[in-house]
Design a protein around this motif. Structure first.
Motif, mmCIF file in Angstrom:
data_model
loop_
_atom_site.group_PDB
_atom_site.id
_atom_site.type_symbol
_atom_site.label_atom_id
_atom_site.label_comp_id
_atom_site.label_asym_id
_atom_site.label_seq_id
_atom_site.Cartn_x
_atom_site.Cartn_y
_atom_site.Cartn_z
ATOM 1 N N GLU A 276 0.727 -1.231 -0.025
ATOM 2 C CA GLU A 276 0.012 -0.062 0.191
ATOM 3 C C GLU A 276 0.950 1.391 0.085
ATOM 4 O OE1 GLU A 276 -3.388 -0.149 -0.281
ATOM 5 O OE2 GLU A 276 -3.041 -2.072 -0.251
ATOM 6 N N GLU B 20 3.987 3.672 -1.503
ATOM 7 C CA GLU B 20 4.894 4.023 -2.705
ATOM 8 C C GLU B 20 6.486 3.617 -2.374
ATOM 9 O OE1 GLU B 20 4.127 7.757 -4.474
ATOM 10 O OE2 GLU B 20 2.380 7.112 -5.148
ATOM 11 N N SER C 172 3.467 0.339 -4.251
ATOM 12 C CA SER C 172 2.038 0.162 -4.569
ATOM 13 C C SER C 172 2.088 0.804 -6.270
ATOM 14 C CB SER C 172 1.397 1.386 -4.171
ATOM 15 O OG SER C 172 2.053 2.617 -4.397
#
Length: 319
Positions: A258, A260, A263
């Motif tokens: 979830e 970066e 993701s």
């Protein structure tokens, strides 16, 4: 960093009782890099293993009832992307983005539970999008298709018997756990490092939470080398007594996905139970003990594990 390949030959100073000795050399930038683990690293590693009372008791000689005192950690293949002790360092992050990860490993003799002091521990893993340093053209993380990938529908059916040698190189997405060794195709060396264990058998690395790539669950590769010598130039001689892989619980991997840049990955993820290398045996198989903020894994993860090894064995992980 060096472009020279490590030497592999026997030398006169190597222990006579060791078999299949290989000469290992780490080229280090700057003087004094081969020093003992600092106080901060020792404290961090010691705290990670504070709850392992039975192991500590055995190591002090107060408990070894019968047989082995600690299960041998599973041996695995080294995979195609190993580079022999290329960087002597504890912080292997370089400029790679990702969730901060502190990895604390304790290396012990599985027969006596005594810590292995001055062992050389290698770790290496892919970045947040599945790329291995030195092998970007092979590993192709993030779901990127190979530049020479065929497109469209075949117009004819192949016939006859293939001739010549099969092509070399790893398939798109890589395997990272199987296949023969591949020579590096670039000079990058991020997320790779080697460091020595202290008198408690502890070693700590600073890195990032690994990503994933085609066909493999999230993992870290590791090797333990003993019987060698630490010099101003690095670590030389000795044998590889353990080659393994370290794994992450699904809950943590789902949480990382979830955040970066994880993701942004377009690669289909292989779960821990689907992986062909992890033997599903928990910590014996390399499953790490993890600590992190359940609602905000982006703040960082602490991972730890005791590696029970046979210092008299040779486990290169190449067969």
């Amino acid at each position: 960093m060096t472009g020279n390949q490590p030497e592999h030959q026997q030398t006169a100073h190597e222990p006579k009782h060791k078999k299949d000795l290989t000469r290992r050399k780490v080229v280090v930038a700057g003087a004094g890099a081969a020093v003992a683990v600092g106080a901060a690293g020792t404290l961090a590693a010691s705290g990670a293993f504070a709850g392992e009372k039975s192991t500590a008791a055995s190591a002090s000689g107060t408990s070894t009832a019968a047989g082995t005192c600690y299960k041998l950690t599973s041996e695995t293949t080294e995979g195609p992307y190993y580079i022999d002790a290329d960087k002597l360092r504890r912080d292997i992050t370089e400029d790679k983005e990702g969730i901060p990860l502190t990895l604390a490993l304790k290396v012990i003799d599985s027969e006596t539970c005594k810590p292995l002091r001055n062992a050389a521990v290698d770790i290496w893993h892919c970045d947040a999008l599945g790329l291995y340093s030195g092998y970007e053209s092979f590993s192709q993380g993030g779901g990127t298709a190979p530049t020479d990938a065929p497109s469209g529908t075949p117009t004819d059916t192949p016939s006859g018997t293939p001739t010549g040698e099969p092509p070399s190189g790893a398939p798109s997405g890589g395997t990272g756990g199987g296949g023969g060794h591949e020579e590096p195709t670039s000079d990058t060396r991020y997320l790779r490092g080697t460091w020595r264990t202290d008198k408690h058998g502890l070693v700590t690395f600073k890195t990032i939470f690994p990503g994933w790539y085609q066909g493999r669950c999230v993992h870290i590769h590791t090797k333990v080398h003993v019987g060698g010598e630490w010099t101003d130039a690095g670590y030389e001689g000795g044998t590889t007594c353990h080659t393994g892989q370290l794994f992450f619980a699904e809950e943590a991997v789902l949480a990382s996905a979830e955040v970066e840049p994880y993701s942004t990955s377009t690669t289909t993820r292989t779960t821990l139970t689907e992986d062909t290398i992890y033997d599903q045996s928990g910590t014996t198989g390399g499953l790490l003990k993890l600590k992190y903020h359940k609602k905000d894994i982006a703040k960082g993860v602490q991972a730890s594990l005791t590696l029970g090894v046979d210092p008299d064995a040779t486990n290169e992980g190449t067969s």
